[in-house]
Design a protein around this motif. Sequence first.
Motif, PDB file in Angstrom:
ATOM      1  N   ILE A 110      35.400  29.653 -32.577  1.00 15.50           N
ATOM      2  CA  ILE A 110      34.226  29.397 -31.737  1.00 15.50           C
ATOM      3  C   ILE A 110      33.877  30.648 -30.937  1.00 15.50           C
ATOM      4  O   ILE A 110      32.718  31.057 -30.882  1.00 15.50           O
ATOM      5  N   LEU A 111      34.861  31.277 -30.333  1.00 18.11           N
ATOM      6  CA  LEU A 111      34.599  32.455 -29.511  1.00 18.11           C
ATOM      7  C   LEU A 111      34.063  33.615 -30.343  1.00 18.11           C
ATOM      8  O   LEU A 111      33.278  34.428 -29.846  1.00 18.11           O
ATOM      9  N   GLN A 112      34.430  33.683 -31.587  1.00 18.63           N
ATOM     10  CA  GLN A 112      33.900  34.735 -32.466  1.00 18.63           C
ATOM     11  C   GLN A 112      32.443  34.476 -32.844  1.00 18.63           C
ATOM     12  O   GLN A 112      31.706  35.408 -33.142  1.00 18.63           O
ATOM     13  N   GLU A 113      32.028  33.223 -32.825  1.00 13.70           N
ATOM     14  CA  GLU A 113      30.687  32.849 -33.282  1.00 13.70           C
ATOM     15  C   GLU A 113      29.666  32.624 -32.169  1.00 13.70           C
ATOM     16  O   GLU A 113      28.473  32.550 -32.444  1.00 13.70           O
ATOM     17  N   THR A 114      30.111  32.496 -30.935  1.00 10.84           N
ATOM     18  CA  THR A 114      29.166  32.196 -29.855  1.00 10.84           C
ATOM     19  C   THR A 114      28.221  33.369 -29.626  1.00 10.84           C
ATOM     20  O   THR A 114      28.580  34.520 -29.804  1.00 10.84           O
ATOM     21  N   THR A 115      27.025  33.041 -29.210  1.00 10.74           N
ATOM     22  CA  THR A 115      26.022  34.049 -28.888  1.00 10.74           C
ATOM     23  C   THR A 115      25.704  34.044 -27.399  1.00 10.74           C
ATOM     24  O   THR A 115      24.834  34.779 -26.946  1.00 10.74           O
ATOM     25  N   SER A 116      26.406  33.224 -26.656  1.00  7.05           N
ATOM     26  CA  SER A 116      26.174  33.073 -25.228  1.00  7.05           C
ATOM     27  C   SER A 116      27.498  32.752 -24.548  1.00  7.05           C
ATOM     28  O   SER A 116      28.409  32.206 -25.166  1.00  7.05           O
TER      29      SER A 116
END
Length: 150
Positions: free
Chosen positions: A17-23
């Motif tokens: 998740i942290l690799q994919e978040t944009t915010s």
Amino acid sequence: MTFKYSVEEIESVASAILQETTSKTLLFYGDMGVGKTTLIKALSQQLGSTMNVSSPTFSIVNEYEINDGLIYHFDLYRIKDEEEALNFGIEEFLFNDQWIFIEWPEKLGNLLPEIFNTIEIKLNLDGTRSLKLCTNTNLTKQKAKKQKIN
């Protein structure tokens, strides 16, 4: 992005998740007891927090120190509406450069920031969870800004 996972796999899910978040603003949707706080605990650890992460149901917001800043963890289950959120000063938290994790974000109505990620969690019959991570923008605020510019 979607995941199907067991509680034992939560660390790898948090990392993904942290690799994919944009915010840095993550909105958590899901029924009570589905594992929102458990996921937030794993995310906080991935970000470097060594603090005890627990649901801020009664305090409304918990603050956790991490390597390069803070995490503000909100549980808005007990508030009634936007006005109540404004009364405790949520705007001061929403518009900074820290991580913000919000459980029950639907209570914020029009107070959501412009850019955020949503995380929807559902409990499957076999005890696993299904998680959907989406990038979202608050289109209402973007339209208002465009109208001001024109």
